[in-house]
Design a protein around this motif. Structure first.
Motif, mmCIF file in Angstrom:
data_model
loop_
_atom_site.group_PDB
_atom_site.id
_atom_site.type_symbol
_atom_site.label_atom_id
_atom_site.label_comp_id
_atom_site.label_asym_id
_atom_site.label_seq_id
_atom_site.Cartn_x
_atom_site.Cartn_y
_atom_site.Cartn_z
ATOM 1 N N VAL A 1 23.769 41.885 34.750
ATOM 2 C CA VAL A 1 23.585 43.151 35.631
ATOM 3 C C VAL A 1 23.403 42.869 36.980
ATOM 4 N N ASN A 2 23.591 43.774 38.089
ATOM 5 C CA ASN A 2 23.423 42.779 39.585
ATOM 6 C C ASN A 2 22.704 43.912 40.637
ATOM 7 N N PHE A 3 21.837 44.076 41.318
ATOM 8 C CA PHE A 3 21.721 45.793 41.605
ATOM 9 C C PHE A 3 22.601 45.647 42.977
ATOM 10 N N SER A 4 23.291 47.505 43.304
ATOM 11 C CA SER A 4 23.877 47.053 44.850
ATOM 12 C C SER A 4 22.873 48.032 44.700
ATOM 13 N N SER A 5 23.668 49.049 45.767
ATOM 14 C CA SER A 5 23.244 50.379 46.344
ATOM 15 C C SER A 5 23.714 51.438 47.137
ATOM 16 N N MET A 6 23.332 51.696 47.000
ATOM 17 C CA MET A 6 24.500 53.355 47.651
ATOM 18 C C MET A 6 24.662 53.108 49.173
ATOM 19 N N TYR A 7 24.015 52.513 49.667
ATOM 20 C CA TYR A 7 24.625 51.931 50.627
ATOM 21 C C TYR A 7 25.150 50.463 50.985
ATOM 22 N N GLY A 8 26.050 50.550 50.194
ATOM 23 C CA GLY A 8 26.682 49.186 50.125
ATOM 24 C C GLY A 8 28.099 49.834 49.182
ATOM 25 N N ALA B 1 27.660 45.861 49.496
ATOM 26 C CA ALA B 1 29.686 46.010 49.223
ATOM 27 C C ALA B 1 28.893 44.609 48.641
ATOM 28 N N GLY B 2 28.917 43.797 48.608
ATOM 29 C CA GLY B 2 29.571 42.443 48.709
ATOM 30 C C GLY B 2 28.934 41.866 46.928
ATOM 31 N N VAL B 3 27.905 42.499 46.788
ATOM 32 C CA VAL B 3 27.522 42.624 45.976
ATOM 33 C C VAL B 3 28.527 42.904 44.400
ATOM 34 N N SER B 4 28.571 44.432 45.048
ATOM 35 C CA SER B 4 29.516 44.675 44.220
ATOM 36 C C SER B 4 31.207 44.226 44.017
ATOM 37 N N GLN B 5 31.617 43.628 45.271
ATOM 38 C CA GLN B 5 32.892 42.716 44.576
ATOM 39 C C GLN B 5 32.600 41.498 44.095
ATOM 40 N N PHE B 6 31.236 40.566 44.401
ATOM 41 C CA PHE B 6 30.901 39.697 43.739
ATOM 42 C C PHE B 6 31.147 39.940 41.860
ATOM 43 N N THR B 7 30.984 41.035 41.944
ATOM 44 C CA THR B 7 30.238 41.425 40.217
ATOM 45 C C THR B 7 31.910 41.425 39.763
ATOM 46 N N ARG B 8 32.254 41.864 40.890
ATOM 47 C CA ARG B 8 33.730 42.081 39.792
ATOM 48 C C ARG B 8 34.859 40.887 40.131
ATOM 49 N N TYR B 9 34.784 39.616 40.657
ATOM 50 C CA TYR B 9 34.614 38.531 40.674
ATOM 51 C C TYR B 9 34.106 37.705 39.670
ATOM 52 N N CYS B 10 33.124 37.961 39.700
ATOM 53 C CA CYS B 10 33.155 37.232 38.355
ATOM 54 C C CYS B 10 33.128 38.181 36.919
ATOM 55 N N ALA B 11 33.008 39.365 36.634
ATOM 56 C CA ALA B 11 33.906 39.418 35.313
ATOM 57 C C ALA B 11 35.245 39.007 35.025
ATOM 58 N N GLY B 12 36.051 39.053 36.297
ATOM 59 C CA GLY B 12 37.252 38.234 35.902
ATOM 60 C C GLY B 12 37.136 36.866 35.635
ATOM 61 N N ASN B 13 36.368 36.132 36.125
ATOM 62 C CA ASN B 13 36.217 34.968 35.750
ATOM 63 C C ASN B 13 35.233 34.829 34.944
ATOM 64 N N TYR B 14 34.841 34.962 34.158
ATOM 65 C CA TYR B 14 34.181 34.944 33.376
ATOM 66 C C TYR B 14 33.846 35.496 31.848
ATOM 67 N N GLY B 15 34.942 37.148 32.080
ATOM 68 C CA GLY B 15 35.372 37.432 31.210
ATOM 69 C C GLY B 15 35.483 36.853 29.552
#
Ligand SMILES: NC(=O)c1ccc[n+]([C@@H]2O[C@H](COP(=O)([O-])OP(=O)(O)OC[C@H]3O[C@@H](n4cnc5c(N)ncnc54)[C@H](O)[C@@H]3O)[C@@H](O)[C@H]2O)c1
Length: 261
Positions: free
Chosen positions: A141-148, A173-187
């Motif tokens: 679980v990563n913490f992004s921000s509304m300001y991302g 904003a990078g945290v949210s994209q990194f989240t999607r990248y990791c979800a795609g690779n480690y599911g």
């Protein structure tokens, strides 16, 4: 039968676990049966933890951007808890805060430190926990921000000194994209990766020192108030627990409606 929100059997690393948002979250996790290892440069707020679960809370000082300290921390967490199956990336630090946090005056050093403290800490802790998570499956679980996701309105911040610098939002904003990248690779390893996007949860001393700023924050949410720190816990526990076993690559917004106007 146990609740789908149970944290029994969850061995959780929380970075930034001494902070405002993660303190009440850890307290709830402990009450739901988790073991928690806190990685922070500060000690956890023991006085805000439930006494009866003190034996399930572990702490070792750790700079979340220092690779050798992170490696040492992961070993410590496995030694204390037996395994890791949840990682909550909450730690943050930055540079360039203040009334003039804009790209025209930001230095290279500030820019790089802000990215390190927003997305760099998430990358490094994730990398070091992946070998253990791959063995057990689990949830990040990563913490992004509304300001991302949306820009701060400079008119609102004025001279308050609380302006988010441009590197913070870019990193989040990078945290949210990194989240999607990791979800795609480690599911395929049974690892789910999601982020929470907090809205305004100001520190108490900021609001006390500047009540007009607090009122302005409150006005901009659909609920007409800013968040209380414990109000983030439900979202993190949902994503960490078996309540969300089919949820990955997602972003859960907890902002009183700020970004939905
Ligand atoms: N509070 C808000 O309004 C808000 C809004 C959007 C996003 N967020 C995000 O939520 C998360 C938690 O925010 P918070 O309000 O609890 O912040 P906080 O400042 O209270 O907590 C941050 C924690 O990170 C720790 N930390 C700082 N540098 C560190 C390092 N090098 N290594 C390890 N730990 C370090 C601090 O000691 C602190 O305990 C952060 O990622 C933040 O960006 C917060």
């Amino acid at each position: 039968m146990s609740s789908i929100f149970s944290m029994e059997g969850k061995c959780v690393i929380v970075t930034g676990g001494a902070g405002n948002l993660l303190t009440p979250t850890i307290s709830q996790m402990l009450m739901l049966g988790a073991k928690v290892a806190v990685a922070d440069i500060l000690e956890p707020r023991y006085d805000q933890m439930p006494d009866e679960f003190a034996d399930n809370l572990f702490y070792k000082k750790c700079d979340a951007y220092n690779t050798s300290q992170i490696k040492g921390f992961v070993d410590f967490a496995i030694q204390k808890m037996g395994k890791i199956n949840v990682l909550v990336n909450g730690a943050t630090f930055g540079a360039g805060y203040g009334a003039h946090a804009t790209p025209d005056i930001m230095t290279d050093e500030e820019w790089e430190r802000g990215l390190a403290g927003s997305v760099g800490v998430v990358f490094k802790f994730t990398r070091e926990c992946l070998p253990s998570l791959k063995q057990n499956g689990g949830s990040i679980v990563n913490f992004s921000s509304m300001y991302g996701h949306v820009s701060p309105d400079y008119k609102m911040y004025g001279e308050s000194g609380y302006n988010n610098p441009c590197n913070y939002g870019a990193g989040k904003a990078g945290v949210s994209q990194f989240t999607r990248y990791c979800a795609g690779n480690y599911g395929r390893f049974g690892i789910r990766v999601n982020d929470v996007t907090p809205g305004p949860f100001p520190a108490e001393d900021h609001v006390k020192a500047n009540p007009d700023f607090g009122k302005e924050l409150a006005k901009r949410t659909m609920l007409g108030r800013y968040g209380d720190h414990p109000e983030i816990a439900g979202a993190v526990i949902y994503l960490a627990s078996d309540a969300s076993t089919f949820t990955t690559g997602s972003n859960l917004v907890v902002d009183g409606g700020w970004t939905a106007w």
